[in-house]
Design an enzyme around this catalytic site. Structure first.
Site, short mmCIF file in Angstrom:
data_model
loop_
_atom_site.label_atom_id
_atom_site.label_comp_id
_atom_site.label_asym_id
_atom_site.label_seq_id
_atom_site.Cartn_x
_atom_site.Cartn_y
_atom_site.Cartn_z
N ARG A 1 1.08 -1.22 0.10
CA ARG A 1 -0.10 -0.03 0.05
C ARG A 1 0.79 1.36 0.01
O ARG A 1 1.97 1.25 0.31
CB ARG A 1 -0.89 -0.16 1.31
CG ARG A 1 -1.68 -1.24 1.44
CD ARG A 1 -2.46 -1.11 2.59
NE ARG A 1 -3.51 -2.41 2.67
CZ ARG A 1 -2.96 -3.58 3.30
NH1 ARG A 1 -1.87 -3.61 3.99
NH2 ARG A 1 -3.91 -4.57 3.35
N LYS B 1 -1.57 -2.91 7.98
CA LYS B 1 -2.57 -2.20 8.77
C LYS B 1 -2.50 -2.97 10.26
O LYS B 1 -2.13 -4.33 10.21
CB LYS B 1 -3.95 -2.52 8.31
CG LYS B 1 -4.09 -1.63 7.04
CD LYS B 1 -5.42 -1.86 6.57
CE LYS B 1 -5.75 -0.96 5.21
NZ LYS B 1 -7.25 -1.28 4.74
N HIS C 1 -2.50 2.39 -5.68
CA HIS C 1 -3.53 1.20 -5.37
C HIS C 1 -3.72 0.33 -6.41
O HIS C 1 -3.79 -0.93 -6.26
CB HIS C 1 -4.75 1.79 -4.29
CG HIS C 1 -5.27 0.74 -3.67
ND1 HIS C 1 -4.75 0.31 -2.35
CD2 HIS C 1 -6.31 -0.27 -4.06
CE1 HIS C 1 -5.48 -0.64 -2.01
NE2 HIS C 1 -6.25 -1.07 -2.50
N ARG D 1 -1.08 -2.23 -7.01
CA ARG D 1 -1.37 -3.42 -6.12
C ARG D 1 -2.40 -4.34 -6.74
O ARG D 1 -1.92 -5.48 -6.66
CB ARG D 1 -1.84 -2.84 -4.80
CG ARG D 1 -2.39 -3.73 -3.70
CD ARG D 1 -2.68 -2.96 -2.40
NE ARG D 1 -3.30 -3.61 -1.46
CZ ARG D 1 -2.58 -4.45 -0.51
NH1 ARG D 1 -1.33 -4.61 -0.47
NH2 ARG D 1 -3.41 -5.14 0.33
N HIS E 1 -3.68 -9.10 3.27
CA HIS E 1 -5.12 -9.00 3.52
C HIS E 1 -5.19 -10.01 4.84
O HIS E 1 -4.75 -11.00 4.89
CB HIS E 1 -5.74 -9.61 2.39
CG HIS E 1 -5.79 -8.77 1.15
ND1 HIS E 1 -6.15 -9.39 0.11
CD2 HIS E 1 -5.67 -7.56 1.16
CE1 HIS E 1 -6.10 -8.10 -0.84
NE2 HIS E 1 -6.01 -7.13 -0.35
N TYR F 1 -10.07 -10.54 -6.91
CA TYR F 1 -9.15 -10.82 -8.06
C TYR F 1 -9.53 -12.01 -8.90
O TYR F 1 -9.18 -12.18 -9.99
CB TYR F 1 -7.75 -10.66 -7.73
CG TYR F 1 -7.48 -9.54 -6.85
CD1 TYR F 1 -7.36 -8.00 -7.70
CD2 TYR F 1 -7.09 -9.56 -5.58
CE1 TYR F 1 -7.08 -7.08 -7.08
CE2 TYR F 1 -6.85 -8.38 -5.00
CZ TYR F 1 -6.71 -6.90 -5.72
OH TYR F 1 -6.48 -5.77 -4.97
#
Length: 358
Positions: A204, A230, A304, A307, A330, A339
């Site tokens: 990210r 994150k 992004h 990504r 994730h 995806y």
């Protein structure tokens, strides 16, 4: 006013203007190790809301469902955001360089994701205020109960094909070959390293700008990068040959002497020798997208979407979904599964078989 020394000075200026009970919300986020970017987003969202309350002569205790409805209508088609930036300016009398705060106003489009984030921000705030016994009721619950739910729209992720990604990489050298480009040579190596890092790791933009020199781990000829994602979760990814060579070339040319002490450990620097910002990264990508003359679908490529590109290329190459999840960081495999809607060989085969019928 300093709310917390863990917050950037510009965010402290914003949060310091909020009521004390709202400042407590930010202190809780800091205690919970929320990322600086997440905290900044909350601060910007709340600043819009409290500016609106001020124009209506209301306090946080007077907010009801109608107030919220009027606020969201007020920002529906865009809004102005005022930010304060610290800059160095020369004193016209003494000639001394001084740091001053400069106010900048930007008009922002209120995108669908932006609307969702502002609702989520206020939802979190009011839940906190109710749990803290500051408020007796949650006006967001009343507002959302009375609001027509917008239809959910599922969008296919935008990404670059392999050929388009190669054109973007080549655009860096083409851009700096031009005679009218006077950027120092370390800028070209930096930009190439940034683009290849995105395409190699899928990190990210918030993860990339927070990389430090010690985020790089070497083991002989192998380069690995430690990414803090994150929630403070760490993952370590190996750089492929192209990304490693580009990073080494940048590190050999990366400025050292003019870098201020507070930025000396930052991996990627801007032209002012400070840690590069999200906006700086976005401008870099936009510049080379224009140079690559990518088709309309790819013309709005952002960090992004690079990504998205890595995820799509990995899956189209037959990589395991769980591995792609770990590479992207994730927390849920359901996020990675979006995806698979793009890379679906069964659908492709079914449409190919149609050739025999029509």
């Amino acid at each position: 006013m300093i709310v917390s020394r863990k917050l950037p000075e510009s965010i402290n200026r914003i949060v310091g203007q909020f009521p004390e009970e709202v400042q407590d919300f930010f202190l809780e986020m800091i205690s919970a190790d929320r990322s600086k970017q997440t905290i900044a987003n909350y601060a910007y969202d709340f600043a819009l809301f409290f500016d609106f309350l001020t124009t209506r002569g209301k306090t946080i205790h007077q907010v009801d469902a109608m107030t919220l409805k009027r606020f969201f209508r007020h920002i529906e088609n865009g809004y102005e955001r005022t930010v304060h930036i610290k800059m160095k300016k020369k004193d016209p009398i003494t000639g001394e360089m001084k740091e001053v705060w400069v106010e900048r106003t930007h008009f922002r489009e209120n995108s669908r994701s932006g609307k969702q984030r502002k609702r989520a921000s206020l939802r979190s705030l009011f839940r906190f205020l109710v749990k803290s016994h500051v408020l007796d009721r949650d006006p967001m619950e009343e507002y959302e109960d009375a609001t027509l739910k917008s239809r959910a729209r599922s969008k296919v992720p935008v990404f670059l094909t392999k050929e388009e990604a190669l054109r973007l990489i080549q655009a860096v050298h083409h851009y700096h070959q031009k005679k009218n480009t006077k950027s120092p040579n370390w800028i070209e190596t930096r930009d190439l390293a940034i683009i290849l890092m995105f395409l190699n790791t899928g990190m990210r933009v918030s993860e990339l700008i927070n990389l430090n020199l010690n985020s790089i781990q070497t083991d002989g000829q192998v380069y690995r990068i430690i990414i803090i994602g994150k929630g403070g979760k760490e993952r370590m990814l190996k750089l492929n040959g192209n990304a490693m060579d580009a990073l080494k070339a940048y590190l050999e040319r990366r400025p050292k002497d003019p870098v201020p002490p507070e930025h000396q450990y930052a991996l990627f620097l801007n032209k002012n020798y400070q840690r590069i910002s999200r906006k700086g990264i976005s401008e870099i990508i936009k510049k080379y997208v224009r140079e690559a003359n990518l088709p309309p679908k790819a013309a709005n490529i952002s960090p992004h979407k690079l990504r998205h590109t890595l995820a799509t290329l990995l899956l189209s190459n037959g990589e395991n979904l769980r591995v792609v999840q770990e590479i992207l960081g994730h927390s849920s495999i359901q996020t990675t599964q979006i995806y698979t809607h793009v890379i679906n060989t069964e659908k492709d085969d079914a449409l190919d078989r149609l050739d025999r019928m029509l």
